[in-house]
Scaffold this motif. Structure first.
Motif, PDB file in Angstrom:
ATOM      1  N   PRO A  11       2.551  38.749  24.184  1.00 48.78           N
ATOM      2  CA  PRO A  11       2.006  39.322  23.081  1.00 48.78           C
ATOM      3  C   PRO A  11       3.194  39.913  21.963  1.00 48.78           C
ATOM      4  O   PRO A  11       3.688  40.981  22.749  1.00 48.78           O
ATOM      5  CB  PRO A  11       0.731  40.294  23.400  1.00 48.78           C
ATOM      6  CG  PRO A  11       0.772  39.927  25.027  1.00 48.78           C
ATOM      7  CD  PRO A  11       2.050  39.375  25.397  1.00 48.78           C
ATOM      8  N   LEU A  12       3.260  39.455  20.981  1.00 45.68           N
ATOM      9  CA  LEU A  12       4.318  40.202  20.199  1.00 45.68           C
ATOM     10  C   LEU A  12       3.901  41.512  19.795  1.00 45.68           C
ATOM     11  O   LEU A  12       3.010  41.732  18.636  1.00 45.68           O
ATOM     12  CB  LEU A  12       4.619  39.109  18.928  1.00 45.68           C
ATOM     13  CG  LEU A  12       5.737  37.843  19.498  1.00 45.68           C
ATOM     14  CD1 LEU A  12       6.204  37.285  18.323  1.00 45.68           C
ATOM     15  CD2 LEU A  12       6.911  38.424  20.085  1.00 45.68           C
ATOM     16  N   THR A  13       4.434  42.545  19.776  1.00 49.70           N
ATOM     17  CA  THR A  13       4.344  43.762  19.266  1.00 49.70           C
ATOM     18  C   THR A  13       5.802  44.569  18.854  1.00 49.70           C
ATOM     19  O   THR A  13       6.679  43.865  19.196  1.00 49.70           O
ATOM     20  CB  THR A  13       3.793  44.768  20.187  1.00 49.70           C
ATOM     21  OG1 THR A  13       4.734  45.057  21.249  1.00 49.70           O
ATOM     22  CG2 THR A  13       2.391  44.282  21.016  1.00 49.70           C
ATOM     23  N   ASN A  14       5.524  45.404  18.065  1.00 49.98           N
ATOM     24  CA  ASN A  14       6.797  46.066  17.568  1.00 49.98           C
ATOM     25  C   ASN A  14       7.967  46.463  18.699  1.00 49.98           C
ATOM     26  O   ASN A  14       8.952  46.270  18.920  1.00 49.98           O
ATOM     27  CB  ASN A  14       6.785  47.211  16.480  1.00 49.98           C
ATOM     28  CG  ASN A  14       6.267  46.730  15.110  1.00 49.98           C
ATOM     29  OD1 ASN A  14       6.713  45.458  14.642  1.00 49.98           O
ATOM     30  ND2 ASN A  14       5.367  47.535  14.540  1.00 49.98           N
ATOM     31  N   LYS A  15       7.029  47.225  19.731  1.00 47.51           N
ATOM     32  CA  LYS A  15       7.694  47.568  20.901  1.00 47.51           C
ATOM     33  C   LYS A  15       8.369  46.148  21.756  1.00 47.51           C
ATOM     34  O   LYS A  15       9.564  46.655  22.095  1.00 47.51           O
ATOM     35  CB  LYS A  15       6.625  48.420  21.737  1.00 47.51           C
ATOM     36  CG  LYS A  15       7.418  49.003  22.923  1.00 47.51           C
ATOM     37  CD  LYS A  15       6.295  49.919  23.608  1.00 47.51           C
ATOM     38  CE  LYS A  15       7.120  50.536  24.913  1.00 47.51           C
ATOM     39  NZ  LYS A  15       6.110  51.463  25.879  1.00 47.51           N
ATOM     40  N   THR A  16       7.621  45.202  21.791  1.00 45.05           N
ATOM     41  CA  THR A  16       8.068  44.255  22.714  1.00 45.05           C
ATOM     42  C   THR A  16       9.416  43.553  21.936  1.00 45.05           C
ATOM     43  O   THR A  16      10.246  43.320  22.517  1.00 45.05           O
ATOM     44  CB  THR A  16       7.061  42.984  22.616  1.00 45.05           C
ATOM     45  OG1 THR A  16       5.718  43.550  23.431  1.00 45.05           O
ATOM     46  CG2 THR A  16       7.606  41.749  23.389  1.00 45.05           C
ATOM     47  N   ILE A  17       9.293  43.688  20.481  1.00 51.58           N
ATOM     48  CA  ILE A  17      10.359  42.960  19.919  1.00 51.58           C
ATOM     49  C   ILE A  17      11.686  43.566  20.026  1.00 51.58           C
ATOM     50  O   ILE A  17      12.805  43.193  20.151  1.00 51.58           O
ATOM     51  CB  ILE A  17       9.920  42.623  18.416  1.00 51.58           C
ATOM     52  CG1 ILE A  17       9.083  41.527  18.369  1.00 51.58           C
ATOM     53  CG2 ILE A  17      11.245  42.318  17.576  1.00 51.58           C
ATOM     54  CD1 ILE A  17       8.244  41.367  16.927  1.00 51.58           C
ATOM     55  N   GLU A  18      11.370  44.937  19.896  1.00 52.11           N
ATOM     56  CA  GLU A  18      12.457  45.752  19.831  1.00 52.11           C
ATOM     57  C   GLU A  18      13.188  45.861  21.305  1.00 52.11           C
ATOM     58  O   GLU A  18      14.355  45.841  21.298  1.00 52.11           O
ATOM     59  CB  GLU A  18      12.119  47.290  19.678  1.00 52.11           C
ATOM     60  CG  GLU A  18      11.604  47.328  18.019  1.00 52.11           C
ATOM     61  CD  GLU A  18      11.128  48.886  17.825  1.00 52.11           C
ATOM     62  OE1 GLU A  18      10.866  49.542  18.788  1.00 52.11           O
ATOM     63  OE2 GLU A  18      10.704  49.264  16.777  1.00 52.11           O
TER      64      GLU A  18
ATOM     65  N   ASP B 236       4.141  33.847  20.409  1.00 52.91           N
ATOM     66  CA  ASP B 236       3.130  34.975  20.308  1.00 52.91           C
ATOM     67  C   ASP B 236       1.848  34.373  21.072  1.00 52.91           C
ATOM     68  O   ASP B 236       1.262  33.273  20.445  1.00 52.91           O
ATOM     69  CB  ASP B 236       2.888  35.276  18.887  1.00 52.91           C
ATOM     70  CG  ASP B 236       2.002  36.511  18.422  1.00 52.91           C
ATOM     71  OD1 ASP B 236       1.722  37.225  19.665  1.00 52.91           O
ATOM     72  OD2 ASP B 236       1.123  36.587  17.653  1.00 52.91           O
ATOM     73  N   THR B 237       1.139  35.335  22.042  1.00 52.94           N
ATOM     74  CA  THR B 237      -0.087  35.008  22.353  1.00 52.94           C
ATOM     75  C   THR B 237      -1.244  35.184  21.656  1.00 52.94           C
ATOM     76  O   THR B 237      -2.308  34.469  21.594  1.00 52.94           O
ATOM     77  CB  THR B 237      -0.238  35.608  23.722  1.00 52.94           C
ATOM     78  OG1 THR B 237      -0.214  36.819  23.592  1.00 52.94           O
ATOM     79  CG2 THR B 237       0.623  35.227  24.804  1.00 52.94           C
TER      80      THR B 237
ATOM     81  N   LEU C 192       9.159  34.374  17.481  1.00 50.81           N
ATOM     82  CA  LEU C 192      10.150  35.081  17.330  1.00 50.81           C
ATOM     83  C   LEU C 192      11.482  34.419  18.079  1.00 50.81           C
ATOM     84  O   LEU C 192      11.313  34.045  19.113  1.00 50.81           O
ATOM     85  CB  LEU C 192      10.494  36.552  17.714  1.00 50.81           C
ATOM     86  CG  LEU C 192      11.486  37.423  17.309  1.00 50.81           C
ATOM     87  CD1 LEU C 192      11.110  37.765  15.829  1.00 50.81           C
ATOM     88  CD2 LEU C 192      11.565  38.462  18.118  1.00 50.81           C
ATOM     89  N   ARG C 193      12.629  33.912  17.350  1.00 48.58           N
ATOM     90  CA  ARG C 193      13.656  33.495  17.749  1.00 48.58           C
ATOM     91  C   ARG C 193      14.936  34.537  17.798  1.00 48.58           C
ATOM     92  O   ARG C 193      15.174  35.006  16.737  1.00 48.58           O
ATOM     93  CB  ARG C 193      14.168  32.306  16.815  1.00 48.58           C
ATOM     94  CG  ARG C 193      15.397  31.545  17.149  1.00 48.58           C
ATOM     95  CD  ARG C 193      15.651  30.346  16.325  1.00 48.58           C
ATOM     96  NE  ARG C 193      15.524  30.581  14.838  1.00 48.58           N
ATOM     97  CZ  ARG C 193      14.468  30.277  13.904  1.00 48.58           C
ATOM     98  NH1 ARG C 193      13.528  29.471  14.755  1.00 48.58           N
ATOM     99  NH2 ARG C 193      14.575  30.542  12.673  1.00 48.58           N
TER     100      ARG C 193
ATOM    101  N   ALA D 283       5.014  38.953   8.725  1.00 49.03           N
ATOM    102  CA  ALA D 283       5.237  37.660   9.308  1.00 49.03           C
ATOM    103  C   ALA D 283       4.186  36.966   9.817  1.00 49.03           C
ATOM    104  O   ALA D 283       3.769  35.639   9.596  1.00 49.03           O
ATOM    105  CB  ALA D 283       6.116  37.809  10.279  1.00 49.03           C
ATOM    106  N   ARG D 284       3.206  37.836  10.676  1.00 50.06           N
ATOM    107  CA  ARG D 284       1.990  37.186  11.364  1.00 50.06           C
ATOM    108  C   ARG D 284       1.061  36.723  10.330  1.00 50.06           C
ATOM    109  O   ARG D 284       0.382  35.539  10.347  1.00 50.06           O
ATOM    110  CB  ARG D 284       1.474  38.072  12.229  1.00 50.06           C
ATOM    111  CG  ARG D 284       0.404  37.434  13.101  1.00 50.06           C
ATOM    112  CD  ARG D 284      -0.212  38.637  14.281  1.00 50.06           C
ATOM    113  NE  ARG D 284       0.681  38.699  15.440  1.00 50.06           N
ATOM    114  CZ  ARG D 284       0.863  39.687  15.949  1.00 50.06           C
ATOM    115  NH1 ARG D 284       0.686  40.791  15.362  1.00 50.06           N
ATOM    116  NH2 ARG D 284       1.496  39.625  16.925  1.00 50.06           N
TER     117      ARG D 284
END
Length: 387
Positions: free
Chosen positions: A4-11, A24-25, A32-33, A68-69
């Protein structure tokens, strides 16, 4: 990988030795690449008709996850409704950064083995200046600002690359209906290029070899490997331990990293094998030459200047080592077609019809040629240089 893409996950995503993707689930097709340098780019993967597409949607954090989403959902909704997203997606607000990312993914990568160089030139020279400007508002003067800056610092070939890559980029924008006209139409290359013919003398080679022997890993061994194998800068820079067979004394360059798209087997001479004595091998890294353990060797320009200083030579480039090796092989009586096989050329005597029908790989002859070149190098090093 799906998360699940979140800001915290991406960072929290860290760069790895190879580029990877996280899907993203929450939104199938959206992801994201992450590049080895840590760049994080949103994309959406979908099929329209027979075409598979993966347009870039912006770079995090400049482009937010929510934006983006939402863009991905809009594109996927168009596909479900039978609408071509390339035609329906608003072109007026597409930034140069987003346009370059899309160009690299959809055009350069599938068609050009040297796409990384195109990406580097466009990103460094244009996106760094005008990345957030709408492509519809880019002008001829904007592009000339970048090329004129390169000319001012004496990088006339780089100025030419800026114009040629930008012209191709904006032609692609025109074909996709993103803009109405190419602002570079009618612009010529800023500088006249001359074919280089620089070959290092025996005295210069002796000085360069001695300088490289004194330089620490990875720079000294890297330059010596360029000299010993006569392969391209990028190919040696990306050498992996997994590609080297010490028992057979070979280095296999995979097709995806070869300039002509063909796998290339490089015999390793005694001179080349001994270089590995000073090449560090890390348990968590497959790169033979690296400064970070996550990516190939960097800082080559500074390294080159340092070799100039130590060897007291000048006026040559790293690519000239390859030309020097080829010329010395010819002096040693190596046949032209064998030298071209060593260099992995597909032009010249092995181009055209001859290349189609001649499928012989010249492996024994290639090994003999590189051993002969190694013998020349050993003699030059033993003789030394004039002081």
């Amino acid at each position: 990988m799906r998360k699940p893409l979140t800001n915290k996950t991406i960072e929290a995503l860290k760069p790895k030795a190879k580029r990877y993707e996280v899907r993203d689930t929450y939104c199938p097709g959206f992801g994201l690449r992450v590049t080895p340098k840590g760049r994080k780019t949103f994309f959406v993967a979908y099929r329209y008709g027979i075409d598979q597409r993966r347009p870039a949607l912006g770079t995090f954090p400049i482009t937010s996850l929510a934006k983006a989403r939402n863009e991905a959902i809009s594109i996927l909704r168009d596909v479900v409704d039978g609408i071509d997203p390339q035609q329906s997606r608003g072109r007026d607000d597409l930034t140069l950064r987003e346009g370059v990312e899309a160009f690299v993914e959809q055009y350069a990568k599938p068609r050009n083995k040297s796409w990384r160089e195109s990406e580097r030139v466009l990103t460094r020279e244009l996106v760094s200046r005008f990345g957030e400007r709408e492509i519809a508002k880019m002008t001829r003067a904007d592009i000339l600002v970048a090329s004129d800056a390169a000319m001012a610092r004496g990088a006339k070939y780089q100025a030419n690359r800026i114009v040629s890559n930008a012209r191709k980029l904006f032609n692609w924008f025109v074909e996709r209906g993103m803009i109405d006209a190419n602002p570079l139409t009618g612009i010529r290359a800023p500088a006249r290029e001359k074919s280089r013919d620089r070959i290092l003398t025996d005295d210069e080679l002796a000085r360069v070899i001695a300088a490289c022997r004194d330089m620490p890993y990875p720079f000294g061994p890297y330059t010596l490997m360029l000299l010993a194998t006569a392969q391209r800068r990028s190919e040696v820079a990306n050498m992996r331990w997994s590609e080297i067979n010490f028992e057979k004394r070979t280095w296999e360059i995979p097709a995806e990293r070869s300039k002509n798209g063909k796998a290339h087997n490089v015999p390793l001479s005694d001179f080349a094998i001994k270089i590995f004595d000073n090449v560090l091998q890390f348990s968590d890294c497959d790169f033979a030459f690296t400064t970070t353990r996550r990516s190939p060797i960097s800082g080559i320009t500074k390294m080159h200047r340092r070799i100039y200083e130590i060897s007291e030579t000048s006026g040559w480039r790293l690519h000239d080592l390859r030309r020097t090796a080829s010329s010395k092989m010819a002096e040693a009586g190596i046949q032209l077609q064998v030298a071209e096989k060593v260099l992995n050329h597909i032009s010249g005597s092995l181009g055209g019809i001859a290349g189609v029908y001649n499928r012989y790989h010249y492996e024994p002859e290639k090994r003999a040629a590189l051993e002969a070149w190694a013998h020349v190098l050993a003699e030059i090093e033993a003789k030394g240089f004039d002081r």
